[in-house]
Design an enzyme around this catalytic site. Structure first.
Site, short mmCIF file in Angstrom:
data_model
loop_
_atom_site.label_atom_id
_atom_site.label_comp_id
_atom_site.label_asym_id
_atom_site.label_seq_id
_atom_site.Cartn_x
_atom_site.Cartn_y
_atom_site.Cartn_z
N CYS A 1 0.85 -1.19 0.00
CA CYS A 1 0.00 0.00 0.00
C CYS A 1 0.89 1.24 0.00
CB CYS A 1 -0.89 -0.03 1.24
SG CYS A 1 -2.00 1.38 1.38
N HIS B 1 -9.16 -3.90 -1.71
CA HIS B 1 -8.14 -3.13 -0.99
C HIS B 1 -8.47 -1.63 -1.04
CE1 HIS B 1 -3.75 -2.19 0.01
NE2 HIS B 1 -4.23 -1.03 -0.38
N GLU B 2 -8.78 -1.14 -2.24
CA GLU B 2 -9.04 0.31 -2.39
C GLU B 2 -10.32 0.71 -1.67
OE1 GLU B 2 -6.72 2.13 -3.24
OE2 GLU B 2 -5.48 0.56 -4.13
N HIS C 1 -10.11 1.32 2.03
CA HIS C 1 -9.60 2.63 2.44
C HIS C 1 -10.75 3.60 2.76
CE1 HIS C 1 -5.26 2.49 2.03
NE2 HIS C 1 -5.35 1.92 0.85
NI NI Z 1 -3.71 1.03 -0.07
#
Ligand code: NI
Length: 184
Positions: free
Chosen positions: A103, A145-146, A149
């Protein structure tokens, strides 16, 4: 256009739930995305979420190069640069697989993270249209993953075994030694 500063793990902006974008077609959102694209290109990452550049809105961008997709064993030919406004993610099966993630907010580190292998995701475009896609494997991993966030979740929070989390440089050394031992 501007390259934006990337927040690192520990910064409060990465811990909060990002706000919905009320008007995806607003010029200010387009400007944010343009700067995010420039920042992602500069950092040579796969994806970037707006909170990572100190903008607490539900916007993510990502791109998967064809070479990367085949390296990860995906059958597809990569994914063109995608801009997701107000994305939602829904698993389409209970199957999970572990894969290495890194990341831009946790530079130099990587870890083994379980993710759903098959998802459906929906989002709005900068024109305000609604789009739905299905994704598998690496594509599905990047989207999860995104989108994490946007809910204040960083990938280390998803790692069940923290012995599989560490500095990339040390990882590759360990991998190298294991390979040498296997060769010996
Ligand atoms: Ni990330």
């Amino acid at each position: 256009m501007a390259i934006l500063k990337i927040a690192r793990m520990g910064h409060p902006v990465l811990k909060q739930r990002a706000a919905e974008v009320e008007d995806p077609s607003a010029p200010v959102i387009r400007a944010v995305v343009r700067n995010m694209i420039e920042t992602l290109e500069d950092a040579e990452g796969a994806g970037l979420a707006a909170p990572q550049v100190h903008i607490p809105l539900r916007v993510v961008i990502f791109q998967i190069a064809p070479a990367r997709a085949s390296e990860e064993g995906d059958e597809d030919e990569g994914v063109a640069l995608s801009v997701l406004v107000n994305p939602t993610v829904e698993p389409l099966s209970d199957e999970m697989a572990s894969g290495i993630e890194a990341c831009l907010s946790i530079p130099g580190m990587a870890g083994l993270v379980p993710r759903h292998t098959h998802i459906r995701y929906g989002f709005q475009t900068l024109e305000g249209n609604t789009v739905e896609r299905e994704a598998r494997d690496f594509h599905a991993r990047v989207v999860q993953h995104e989108c994490d966030h946007l809910d204040g979740i960083l990938y280390p929070m998803r790692i069940p075994d923290l012995t599989r989390f560490g500095f990339v440089e040390e990882f590759s050394r360990a991998e190298r030694q294991r390979t040498e031992q296997a060769d010996a």
